[in-house]
Structure formats: structure tokens, C-alpha cells
Design a protein around this motif. Structure first.
Motif, PDB file in Angstrom:
ATOM      1  N   SER A  55      -2.245 -10.126   8.270  1.00 52.96           N
ATOM      2  CA  SER A  55      -2.149 -10.154   6.814  1.00 52.96           C
ATOM      3  C   SER A  55      -2.341 -11.580   6.295  1.00 52.96           C
ATOM      4  CB  SER A  55      -0.771  -9.640   6.367  1.00 52.96           C
ATOM      5  OG  SER A  55       0.227 -10.591   6.707  1.00 52.96           O
ATOM      6  N   LYS A  56      -2.544 -11.685   5.006  1.00 54.78           N
ATOM      7  CA  LYS A  56      -2.688 -12.999   4.378  1.00 54.78           C
ATOM      8  C   LYS A  56      -1.422 -13.837   4.628  1.00 54.78           C
ATOM      9  CE  LYS A  56      -4.921 -13.384   0.541  1.00 54.78           C
ATOM     10  NZ  LYS A  56      -5.336 -13.339  -0.872  1.00 54.78           N
ATOM     11  N   GLU A  57      -0.249 -13.197   4.576  1.00 54.96           N
ATOM     12  CA  GLU A  57       1.013 -13.896   4.821  1.00 54.96           C
ATOM     13  C   GLU A  57       1.095 -14.408   6.264  1.00 54.96           C
ATOM     14  OE1 GLU A  57       0.890 -10.759   3.466  1.00 54.96           O
ATOM     15  OE2 GLU A  57       1.268 -11.361   1.394  1.00 54.96           O
ATOM     16  N   ASP A  58       0.615 -13.596   7.211  1.00 51.31           N
ATOM     17  CA  ASP A  58       0.594 -14.018   8.614  1.00 51.31           C
ATOM     18  C   ASP A  58      -0.295 -15.243   8.794  1.00 51.31           C
ATOM     19  OD1 ASP A  58       2.194 -11.804   9.237  1.00 51.31           O
ATOM     20  OD2 ASP A  58       0.479 -10.586   9.857  1.00 51.31           O
TER      21      ASP A  58
ATOM     22  N   GLN B 150       1.528 -18.222   7.423  1.00 50.39           N
ATOM     23  CA  GLN B 150       2.663 -18.583   8.281  1.00 50.39           C
ATOM     24  C   GLN B 150       2.210 -19.416   9.476  1.00 50.39           C
ATOM     25  OE1 GLN B 150       5.956 -17.746   7.848  1.00 50.39           O
ATOM     26  NE2 GLN B 150       6.682 -18.577   9.768  1.00 50.39           N
TER      27      GLN B 150
END
Length: 152
Positions: free
Chosen positions: A76-79, A82
Motif C-alpha cells: 500500500s501507499k502507507e507501506d 513507512q
């Protein structure tokens, strides 16, 4: 440096060998520093992930791409944020396995793989949104080829 474990004896390592999971692993959030221990010098399909905070804590890891050639995790974009990943950032994926006495009952966690940046040794356990991957994915049939390498 040296680290004593009940399963592997004394393990020698350098600071650059440590993999840091800043957020820990699911269920083990306080354990952040680990070493990868190779099971075989010629085969990298399976390894151990040894905690440096708890000598009794280690996980069996598998290269999910070797065991499941169609495995295609999408971060995901968040991954990506991170791990501070770009298109050319070198990463490796591992899946935590649960091995049973009867290998046919063993499982691999394809839903929450470990993603490790090989340049910084920073790791993160992601939870994929793809419904085709499970936390207890059955093992494929395993065998060795003529060179002694794993064949699925």
C-alpha cells in the motif's frame, strides 16, 4: 559481537547484520532487533529470524517467491512511506512459517510478509489487503532437485 541461543549456539554477528523492525512484529511489538540465520549455505528458501532481545524467540522464515511462484504482494501507499521505498529500493520479502511434524499440515503467512530493505536493514511487517493471501496458507508439495535445491 556474540549472541548465545539455545537452538543455534553462539552466533557471531556485526552491527551491520542487525535487522531492525522499528514497530516489532505482530504480537511481538517490543522485539525490534533480529538476525537472519541461514539454515543452509546453498539454499535460501528457509531461514531463521532470531531476536536479539530474547534468546528464546526465533521464527522460521520462507522465501515466499520460491514456495509460491505466483505470489505477488502489492504494498500500500502507507507501506511504501513507512519503509521509504522508491521503485529502485532493494527489498526482500519473507513469510513466517509454522512447521508441523507432518509437513503437510505446515503453513506460511502470506498475508503479513516481512519486507526488509537490504541497504538499510530496516524491516517492516505489512498486512496485505489482497484477499487471496491468508495468515495460514498451506504449504505446497516440497521436493529437492538434482542439485539439492528446493523445488515446488
Amino acid at each position: 559481537m556474540h549472541f548465545n541461543t539455545p537452538c543455534f549456539g553462539t552466533v557471531e554477528y556485526e552491527q551491520k547484520d542487525i535487522i531492525r523492525f522499528q514497530d516489532g512484529l505482530l504480537g511481538f511489538e517490543n522485539m525490534i532487533d533480529y538476525l537472519l540465520i541461514h539454515i543452509s549455505p546453498i539454499e535460501d528458501s528457509f531461514m531463521y529470524l532470531q531476536s536479539l532481545q530474547d534468546e528464546n524467540l526465533s521464527f522460521i522464515l520462507a522465501n515466499p517467491f520460491t514456495l509460491y511462484p505466483g505470489y505477488s504482494p502489492s504494498l500500500s501507499k502507507e507501506d511504501l512511506i513507512q519503509l521509504d521505498l522508491q521503485d529502485d529500493t532493494p527489498v526482500i520479502f519473507y513469510s513466517i512459517c509454522v512447521l508441523k511434524k507432518n509437513i503437510a499440515h505446515s503453513t506460511c503467512n502470506l498475508k503479513a510478509p516481512l519486507v526488509i530493505r537490504t541497504d538499510t536493514r530496516k524491516g517492516f511487517q505489512v498486512v496485505l489487503q489482497d484477499p487471496q493471501y491468508g495468515f495460514h496458507h498451506p504449504f505446497p508439495d516440497l521436493s529437492l532437485d538434482e542439485r539439492g535445491e528446493l523445488r515446488c
